[in-house]
Every structure is written in structure tokens, then in C-alpha cells.
Design a protein around this motif. Structure first.
Motif, PDB file in Angstrom:
ATOM      1  N   PRO A  95       9.287  -2.664  -2.429  1.00 46.16           N
ATOM      2  CA  PRO A  95      10.237  -3.984  -1.440  1.00 46.16           C
ATOM      3  C   PRO A  95       8.474  -5.526  -0.698  1.00 46.16           C
ATOM      4  N   SER A  96       9.663  -6.204  -0.606  1.00 43.98           N
ATOM      5  CA  SER A  96       8.179  -7.316  -0.896  1.00 43.98           C
ATOM      6  C   SER A  96       7.817  -7.169   0.923  1.00 43.98           C
ATOM      7  N   GLY A  97       6.960  -7.430   0.646  1.00 48.15           N
ATOM      8  CA  GLY A  97       5.233  -7.014   1.699  1.00 48.15           C
ATOM      9  C   GLY A  97       4.916  -5.812   2.159  1.00 48.15           C
ATOM     10  N   VAL A  98       5.027  -4.657   1.338  1.00 47.67           N
ATOM     11  CA  VAL A  98       4.908  -3.330   1.243  1.00 47.67           C
ATOM     12  C   VAL A  98       3.387  -3.445   1.044  1.00 47.67           C
ATOM     13  N   GLY A  99       2.735  -4.221  -0.353  1.00 47.22           N
ATOM     14  CA  GLY A  99       1.718  -3.936  -0.062  1.00 47.22           C
ATOM     15  C   GLY A  99       0.840  -3.909  -1.408  1.00 47.22           C
ATOM     16  N   LYS A 100       2.010  -4.404  -2.589  1.00 48.47           N
ATOM     17  CA  LYS A 100       1.281  -4.496  -3.808  1.00 48.47           C
ATOM     18  C   LYS A 100       0.515  -5.128  -4.547  1.00 48.47           C
ATOM     19  N   GLY A 101       0.605  -6.449  -4.174  1.00 50.88           N
ATOM     20  CA  GLY A 101      -0.506  -7.450  -4.118  1.00 50.88           C
ATOM     21  C   GLY A 101      -1.975  -7.335  -3.413  1.00 50.88           C
ATOM     22  N   THR A 102      -1.736  -6.239  -2.402  1.00 46.81           N
ATOM     23  CA  THR A 102      -3.215  -6.135  -2.055  1.00 46.81           C
ATOM     24  C   THR A 102      -3.867  -4.915  -2.694  1.00 46.81           C
ATOM     25  N   LEU A 103      -2.898  -4.112  -2.702  1.00 48.05           N
ATOM     26  CA  LEU A 103      -3.775  -3.097  -3.740  1.00 48.05           C
ATOM     27  C   LEU A 103      -4.071  -3.530  -5.032  1.00 48.05           C
ATOM     28  N   PHE A 154       3.343   6.287  -0.500  1.00 45.28           N
ATOM     29  CA  PHE A 154       3.520   5.724   0.543  1.00 45.28           C
ATOM     30  C   PHE A 154       1.539   4.958   0.885  1.00 45.28           C
ATOM     31  N   ASN A 155       2.147   4.030   0.831  1.00 46.70           N
ATOM     32  CA  ASN A 155       0.997   2.837   1.874  1.00 46.70           C
ATOM     33  C   ASN A 155       1.618   2.934   3.061  1.00 46.70           C
ATOM     34  N   ASP A 156       0.347   3.686   4.016  1.00 44.81           N
ATOM     35  CA  ASP A 156       0.365   4.167   5.288  1.00 44.81           C
ATOM     36  C   ASP A 156      -1.128   3.635   5.215  1.00 44.81           C
ATOM     37  N   ASP A 182       3.560 -10.852   9.269  1.00 42.97           N
ATOM     38  CA  ASP A 182       2.055 -11.238   9.695  1.00 42.97           C
ATOM     39  C   ASP A 182       1.398 -11.825   8.294  1.00 42.97           C
ATOM     40  N   ARG A 183       1.713 -11.707   7.366  1.00 39.00           N
ATOM     41  CA  ARG A 183       1.596 -12.353   6.475  1.00 39.00           C
ATOM     42  C   ARG A 183       1.938 -13.683   6.747  1.00 39.00           C
ATOM     43  N   GLY A 184       2.580 -14.041   7.147  1.00 40.44           N
ATOM     44  CA  GLY A 184       3.406 -15.844   7.866  1.00 40.44           C
ATOM     45  C   GLY A 184       3.143 -16.810   6.583  1.00 40.44           C
TER      46      GLY A 184
HETATM   47  N1  LIG Z   1      -1.150  -0.048   4.557  1.00 43.78           N
HETATM   48  C1  LIG Z   1      -1.590  -1.130   5.024  1.00 43.78           C
HETATM   49  N2  LIG Z   1      -1.564  -1.734   6.353  1.00 43.78           N
HETATM   50  C2  LIG Z   1      -0.956  -2.858   6.869  1.00 43.78           C
HETATM   51  N3  LIG Z   1      -1.416  -3.981   6.172  1.00 43.78           N
HETATM   52  C3  LIG Z   1      -1.050  -3.747   5.256  1.00 43.78           C
HETATM   53  C4  LIG Z   1      -1.295  -2.772   4.579  1.00 43.78           C
HETATM   54  N4  LIG Z   1      -1.304  -3.342   3.215  1.00 43.78           N
HETATM   55  C5  LIG Z   1      -0.647  -4.243   2.958  1.00 43.78           C
HETATM   56  N5  LIG Z   1      -1.078  -5.016   4.023  1.00 43.78           N
HETATM   57  C6  LIG Z   1      -0.594  -6.492   4.142  1.00 43.78           C
HETATM   58  O1  LIG Z   1       0.763  -6.645   4.363  1.00 43.78           O
HETATM   59  C7  LIG Z   1       0.907  -7.896   4.037  1.00 43.78           C
HETATM   60  C8  LIG Z   1       1.535  -8.249   2.778  1.00 43.78           C
HETATM   61  O2  LIG Z   1       1.251  -7.347   1.436  1.00 43.78           O
HETATM   62  P1  LIG Z   1       1.220  -8.347   0.225  1.00 43.78           P
HETATM   63  O3  LIG Z   1       1.084  -9.778   0.286  1.00 43.78           O
HETATM   64  O4  LIG Z   1       0.232  -7.448  -0.516  1.00 43.78           O
HETATM   65  O5  LIG Z   1       2.764  -7.608  -0.124  1.00 43.78           O
HETATM   66  P2  LIG Z   1       3.510  -7.428  -1.500  1.00 43.78           P
HETATM   67  O6  LIG Z   1       4.081  -6.133  -1.213  1.00 43.78           O
HETATM   68  O7  LIG Z   1       2.328  -8.050  -2.797  1.00 43.78           O
HETATM   69  O8  LIG Z   1       4.991  -8.590  -0.945  1.00 43.78           O
HETATM   70  P3  LIG Z   1       4.951  -9.481  -2.255  1.00 43.78           P
HETATM   71  O9  LIG Z   1       7.056  -8.258  -2.764  1.00 43.78           O
HETATM   72  O10 LIG Z   1       5.870 -10.185  -1.056  1.00 43.78           O
HETATM   73  O11 LIG Z   1       4.568 -10.513  -3.128  1.00 43.78           O
HETATM   74  C9  LIG Z   1      -0.575  -8.878   3.570  1.00 43.78           C
HETATM   75  O12 LIG Z   1      -0.347  -9.728   4.449  1.00 43.78           O
HETATM   76  C10 LIG Z   1      -1.789  -7.513   3.424  1.00 43.78           C
HETATM   77  O13 LIG Z   1      -2.702  -7.401   4.304  1.00 43.78           O
END
Ligand SMILES: Nc1ncnc2c1ncn2[C@@H]1O[C@H](COP(=O)(O)OP(=O)(O)OP(=O)(O)O)[C@@H](O)[C@H]1O
Ligand SMILES: Nc1nc2c(ncn2[C@@H]2O[C@H](COP(=O)(O)O)[C@@H](O)[C@H]2O)c(=O)[nH]1
Length: 412
Positions: free
Chosen positions: A153-161, A311-313, A277-279
Motif C-alpha cells: 500500500p501507498s506509504g508502507v515504505g517501498k520507495g524507501t527500501l 513486514f516493514n515495522d 508525515d510524508r506530506g
Molecule cells: N519502517 C519505517 N518506519 C517509519 N517510517 C518509515 C518506514 N519505512 C518508510 N518510512 C517512511 O514512510 C514514508 C512513506 O515511505 P515511502 O515513500 O517509501 O512509501 P511507498 O510505499 O513508496 O509509498 P508510495 O506507494 O505512495 O510511493 C516516508 O516518509 C518514509 O521515510
């Protein structure tokens, strides 16, 4: 018979006339028009004529003469990116496609396939009833590791990983740059984060078969072009796709073999917090993404699409687990050797022995004095139209020591 074959010579699919010189132009046994740089390949009742000239210009065009249709030329839809023109080629019939070896071409542009009866062509044929469908695919020496599809889902952290992975292993992984109709965010660059595009342009390209998958996500169109994945693989890197669950489902159903990973949030509250928080989204968009998240998580966990769920905790733990799934330990970072390149002799003849294509130089003395046979192994082909055909293997061989007599007629 219309094209001068003996009636008992029926080269049906998969039966290349072995040992016969299938070289282009005028010296194959099939009818050919003088000086037009054409090859003719007979498959069942159809004759595939490839190539031609218009004035001084050579072109690569496919025409099909169908004996079932009273020996008429039939309409042909040519899918995929076709080779740029060349001044001659050889054609060899394989099981469900014709191998085209271009003469006088760069090493990375000399091997092509014209698919005539692959699964992809048959699927496309259903959509184009009443026309003959063929599909072009460029041949590439060697293989690459399976692409990795990352969903969640959006915001789970895929892009960060994915960013962490690309930063730590820049030479091993490459990102598939998707197309989207959504507006760029502040720091996002066109061609790097996405190809930002207009809806009508993207819809036309989807219709033209340029996309591996596409989906409407949170009110915008997103899609992975065939080229986006192939460009990463061409660079010898493992391709990472960041796509939604609908996209993952489509890739699963496509011919692309990939590894599928679903990233799950620890809770909906935490997901909401991360998104807020991503804003980067308006309140309305955040609410829409959260509504969609619930269904995505259910599908991600139960649909059977995904090979692994992470799980991205804690971010560090999740990243370590991702690396383990990808087999990334300290030994895995050794750079791979560069893919082999070949220089096909400018003038050559071609013959086929099982899954081996023997390319015999018929050019200058100098070329002949060096190793004058090249063996192309087509036994492990992978992929194909609408992308590249990989898994080709090539060896330069010495005609005398390897037991080939070099005249295209196989072992002595
Ligand atoms: N394990 C974590 N704990 C806390 N914050 C996290 C964690 N992983 C990612 N984040 C933060 O959560 C926010 C969303 O992460 P990210 O942009 O990577 O999500 P995404 O899955 O790629 O979203 P989208 O699908 O909308 O592109 C970012 O601000 C990131 O820094
Ligand atoms: N099916 C596809 N989904 C894609 C693609 N590229 C990104 N996405 C997914 O869209 C959402 C939203 O992304 P955002 O950048 O607007 O936050 C996210 O889940 C991505 O995984 C694609 O090519 N195809």
C-alpha cells in the motif's frame, strides 16, 4: 503450388530445411526477387518474405503469401520494435520464430527474432482477427536475474527500501521507471522517478502494446513499459519494479518471470502516520490512499500473487530481510563479467544443426584465416516479444578442430 516448391516438400513449423543454405537474397532455393535482399521462409502453407528495397534504401518488412488464401499476399500486423534497415540478412526457421542475422550490423544489433507462432503472437492474433500477426524481438546474448516486483500500500515504505538497495548495490540493481499521469511532486524528476505523461498519450501507447502492465491507481494511470524493464536488463542489472497489486497481478500473468514481494505495514494507524508525515498528498488523496490500502493488503496477503511477504515495522530489520530474500550477502556483490559481444562476419552463410546455428564466414581471406565459424546456441531462449529474447549463447569455433566442415552441412 504457387512458389515453386515441389508438392512433397512441405516445411511445416519446426522443420527448417537442415543443411540448406538459408542465406538471404538470391541463392536460397526459394523464389526471390533479384537484388531485393529478401529471404523467404516457408512454414506450412505460408511463405514469410522478409526484407526489401525502395530505391537505394533497404528495409525490413514482412510479407506473407498464404497458400490457403489462393496464394494471395495477406495483411500483416508487425508488433514490437523492428530492426533498423540493413543491407542483407540471413533467416533460419526455429520452432515458433524465425531467427534473423543482420549483415554489417553492430554486435548489439545483429540478432533478431520474428515470432510467428509464440504464445504472445497467438494472444495478439485473437485481438487482430482477419490479419496475420508477427512480432519482432531483439536477441541478446546471455541472461539476467529475474526482475523483482515490489508491491504494497501507498506509504508502507517501498520507495524507501528500494532507495536503500540502489544506494548499497548501484551496479547490481536498476529501477524500472514507470509512466504515470499524476503530477510530479516537488523533488521528482521526469525520466528518473517517473515518465510523467498525458493520459491520451499513455492510452495510445498502451493500445500499441508498449506496456507490460498498467493500472488505474488512486485516480491516476500508472504503467510499466516493456522498454523500462528491458533497458535495466540491457545494462546487466536486476530490474526492480515498484508497482501496485493490480500491476503485480498483470505481471504474474505476463511472460515475464519475476520474483514477487509484498510489503505490509505493521498497522493501519502506522500507515496513516507515515503517509501524513510524508506530506506529499492532500487530505483528500491521503484518505483515498488509505481506503485503497485495506483492499490491497487483503489481496497482497491472500491472492497467491506474491512469493514473499515482508513486514516493514522497523526499517533496518525489513531492509535486512529484503536483502536476504535477494540473496545479498557479502559474496553476492562480486561484479558479473561483461556479456559477450560478437562481430558477425560481413558475408556469411548459415546452417542449423539441432539447436545450434552455425555461421560460416564467406568474406575476405583475412577474416577466413581467423576462426571462421561462429556457433549460436538457441536451446535456452528466454523472454521474447514484446521485449528482448535472452538466453542466447555464442562461441567462436575453429572449423577444423571442432569437427565442422564449414560448408553448412554439419559435422564431417
Ligand atoms: N519502517 C519505517 N518506519 C517509519 N517510517 C518509515 C518506514 N519505512 C518508510 N518510512 C517512511 O514512510 C514514508 C512513506 O515511505 P515511502 O515513500 O517509501 O512509501 P511507498 O510505499 O513508496 O509509498 P508510495 O506507494 O505512495 O510511493 C516516508 O516518509 C518514509 O521515510
Ligand atoms: N500498476 C502500477 N503501479 C505503479 C506503477 N508505478 C507506481 N505504481 C504504484 O502506484 C502507487 C502510487 O505511487 P505514487 O508514486 O503516486 O505514490 C504505488 O503503490 C506504486 O507502487 C506502475 O508502473 N504500475
Amino acid at each position: 503450388m504457387v512458389w515453386g516448391l515441389d508438392s512433397d516438400k512441405d516445411f511445416s513449423m519446426g522443420e527448417a530445411p537442415i543443411g540448406q543454405d538459408l542465406q538471404n537474397g538470391n541463392d536460397n532455393d526459394f523464389e526471390s526477387k533479384s537484388g531485393t535482399f529478401e529471404t523467404s521462409t516457408i512454414i506450412g502453407e505460408k511463405k514469410y518474405v522478409i526484407g526489401g528495397t525502395a530505391g537505394e534504401t533497404f528495409y525490413v518488412k514482412v510479407q506473407i503469401l498464404d497458400n490457403n488464401c489462393l496464394g494471395e499476399w495477406v495483411n500483416v500486423v508487425e508488433l514490437g520494435t523492428k530492426p533498423i534497415s540493413c543491407n542483407g540478412h540471413s533467416a533460419v526457421l526455429l520452432k515458433d520464430r524465425i531467427l534473423i542475422l543482420k549483415k554489417n550490423s553492430n554486435p548489439d544489433d545483429c540478432i533478431w527474432f520474428l515470432e510467428v507462432d509464440t504464445t504472445y503472437v497467438r494472444q495478439q492474433q485473437k485481438k487482430n482477427l482477419g490479419t496475420e500477426v508477427v512480432a519482432w524481438s531483439k536477441g541478446v546474448i546471455g541472461n539476467v536475474e529475474k526482475p523483482v516486483v515490489i508491491s504494497g500500500p501507498s506509504g508502507v515504505g517501498k520507495g524507501t527500501l528500494i532507495s536503500l538497495l540502489m544506494k548499497e548495490f548501484p551496479s547490481m540493481f536498476g529501477f524500472s521507471v514507470s509512466h504515470t499521469t499524476r503530477a510530479p511532486r516537488g523533488m521528482e524528476k521526469d525520466g528518473v522517478h517517473y515518465h510523467f505523461t498525458e493520459k491520451n498519450v499513455m492510452e495510445k501507447e498502451i493500445k500499441d502494446g508498449k506496456f507490460l502492465e498498467f493500472a488505474s491507481v488512486h485516480g491516476n494511470l500508472y504503467g510499466t513499459s516493456v522498454e523500462a524493464v528491458e533497458l535495466v536488463s540491457d545494462a546487466g542489472k536486476r530490474c526492480i519494479l515498484d508497482i501496485d497489486v493490480q500491476g503485480a497481478r498483470s505481471v504474474r500473468a505476463s511472460p515475464l518471470e519475476a520474483m514477487f514481494i509484498f510489503i505490509c505495514p505493521p498497522s493501519m494507524d502506522e500507515l496513516e502516520k507515515r503517509l501524513r508525515d510524508r506530506g506529499t498528498e492532500t487530505e483528500e488523496q491521503v484518505l483515498k490512499r488509505l481506503r485503497n490500502a485495506q483492499a490491497e493488503i487483503e489481496q497482497g496477503r491472500s491472492s497467491g500473487i506474491f512469493d514473499h511477504i515482508l513486514f516493514n515495522d522497523n526499517l533496518e530489520d525489513c531492509y535486512e530481510n529484503l536483502k536476504k530474500l535477494l540473496g545479498l550477502d557479502e559474496y553476492a556483490t562480486t561484479p558479473k563479467s561483461a556479456p559477450k559481444e560478437i562481430n558477425l562476419p560481413r558475408d556469411h552463410s548459415v546452417s542449423k544443426i539441432d539447436d545450434k546455428i552455425i555461421i560460416n564466414s564467406t568474406s575476405s581471406k583475412l577474416e577466413k584465416e581467423s576462426k571462421n565459424l561462429i556457433m549460436l546456441d538457441v536451446s535456452c531462449l528466454k523472454g521474447g516479444a514484446p521485449g528482448r529474447t535472452r538466453g542466447l549463447n555464442i562461441e567462436a569455433i575453429d572449423s577444423f578442430s571442432e569437427g565442422f566442415n564449414g560448408n553448412g552441412n554439419g559435422p564431417i
